[in-house]
Enzyme design. Sequence first.
Site, short mmCIF file in Angstrom:
data_model
loop_
_atom_site.label_atom_id
_atom_site.label_comp_id
_atom_site.label_asym_id
_atom_site.label_seq_id
_atom_site.Cartn_x
_atom_site.Cartn_y
_atom_site.Cartn_z
N GLU A 27 0.80 -1.24 0.00
CA GLU A 27 0.00 0.00 0.00
C GLU A 27 0.83 1.28 0.00
O GLU A 27 0.57 2.20 0.78
CB GLU A 27 -0.98 -0.01 1.19
CG GLU A 27 -1.89 -1.21 1.18
CD GLU A 27 -2.90 -1.22 2.33
OE1 GLU A 27 -2.82 -0.35 3.21
OE2 GLU A 27 -3.78 -2.11 2.34
N ASN A 34 2.36 -5.13 -3.21
CA ASN A 34 0.96 -5.48 -2.95
C ASN A 34 0.15 -4.22 -2.63
O ASN A 34 0.62 -3.34 -1.91
CB ASN A 34 0.93 -6.42 -1.73
CG ASN A 34 -0.40 -7.11 -1.52
OD1 ASN A 34 -0.93 -7.73 -2.43
ND2 ASN A 34 -0.94 -7.00 -0.31
N HIS A 38 -10.10 -6.40 -2.54
CA HIS A 38 -11.20 -6.09 -1.61
C HIS A 38 -12.28 -5.35 -2.38
O HIS A 38 -12.18 -4.15 -2.61
CB HIS A 38 -10.69 -5.22 -0.45
CG HIS A 38 -9.69 -5.92 0.42
ND1 HIS A 38 -10.03 -7.02 1.18
CD2 HIS A 38 -8.38 -5.69 0.64
CE1 HIS A 38 -8.95 -7.43 1.84
NE2 HIS A 38 -7.94 -6.65 1.53
N GLU A 52 -5.87 -10.91 -1.45
CA GLU A 52 -6.74 -10.69 -0.27
C GLU A 52 -8.21 -10.59 -0.68
O GLU A 52 -8.94 -9.70 -0.21
CB GLU A 52 -6.34 -9.39 0.46
CG GLU A 52 -4.87 -9.30 0.81
CD GLU A 52 -4.50 -8.04 1.60
OE1 GLU A 52 -5.40 -7.33 2.07
OE2 GLU A 52 -3.29 -7.79 1.75
N ASP A 85 -12.00 -10.45 -1.08
CA ASP A 85 -13.31 -10.56 -0.42
C ASP A 85 -14.26 -9.57 -1.11
O ASP A 85 -13.81 -8.65 -1.78
CB ASP A 85 -13.26 -10.40 1.11
CG ASP A 85 -12.65 -9.11 1.62
OD1 ASP A 85 -12.52 -8.15 0.84
OD2 ASP A 85 -12.32 -9.05 2.82
#
Length: 363
Positions: A167, A208, A244, A273, A275
């Site tokens: 990030e 990432n 996400h 990651e 979701d």
Amino acid sequence: MQLRRMPLNVAVAGALTAALLVGTAPSSTATVQNTPAGKTLRQLAKPTGVRIGTAVDTSALANDATYRTLVAQQFNSVTPENVMKWEVVQPERSRYDFTEADKLVDFARANKQKVRGHTLVWHSQLPSWLNEGTWTKRQLRRILRQHIKTEVGHFRGRVWAWDVVNEAFNEDGTLRDTIFLRTLGPGYIADSFRWAHQADPKAILFYNDYNIEGRNAKSDAAYALIKELVADGVPIHGYGVQGHLSTQYDLPNDMQGNLHRFGKLGLRTAVTEADVRITLPVSPAERLAQSAGYSYMLQSCLLERSCISFTVWGFTDKYSWVPGVFPGEGSANIYTEEYEAKAAYHALRRDLAVAGGVRPRRR
Ligand code: XIL
């Protein structure tokens, strides 16, 4: 259908689209044939060459037998949700603690799973001694180097891939204002990769971030930086898209094409990651959109040769990070709190089953 005889992209895209169109319940003959009853995600993923992973909450792993069984049965890659983060592994400047992370690495080894190390350099979940201290450039550089070398060195040979820098960009493509950027300048990114590589030359080193699944200002900036790092010989090997998503927003734009441009730089790519959260209460349309969101991300990965793993950020709503961070949203995972598989779980199985026969194995 003779999938093997068709050109790869046509066969996969056609089969996956056909599978997607049959809806959430695996009911058509084609889907049933391609989704052998009883096979787990990891069994179905094996012939695709894409690892299927989950973030693991290590206290749930220790205390919840159903959780533990599903981690072992359904996944062939694991990511510690929190226990490799800086605040956990170096709670004081002079003290490292890898106890919890070591337990997960042992669990992974016992269950023949790869470990994605997460994460070395991030502005969040830093120990207070570091965050609240005032450091000269020289001091912070030393601290960062020692942290990376100690942690990566500790897990040398046992961690498959590392999220080295996490990030680092803002949405507009500028670099995020962090303690590292402020004190060390943008060179901290290249340095971090070099130090990680020195500590474990075999680990696959990832950049990432979130909101970089598709093409936009942020992924363009990541692309420009990574291209430069590669040209400079910096040991960066992977581009990780967190994944996400939320059903209240559109799906990422051209995710396959975005992954492909990083693949062309010689990088591996991964969904790290995944979701798909929903504004509560959940409606049937949102449940369907969630399933399509997971499917879109997995299919983009399956269609792109550089993509080596697809990791969900937890698999059950029981331990999801979403309600705590996005008030009013939830139900983001592929199993309910009671461990019932949702439409999204069935969609992932179906995609893996359909792709399995046609996607060439990775080296
Ligand atoms: C989250 C965890 O899921 C939570 O348990 C924790 O409290 C905060 O961090 N991007 C990342 C992950 O890279 O490390 C974050 O994990 C979710 C967003």
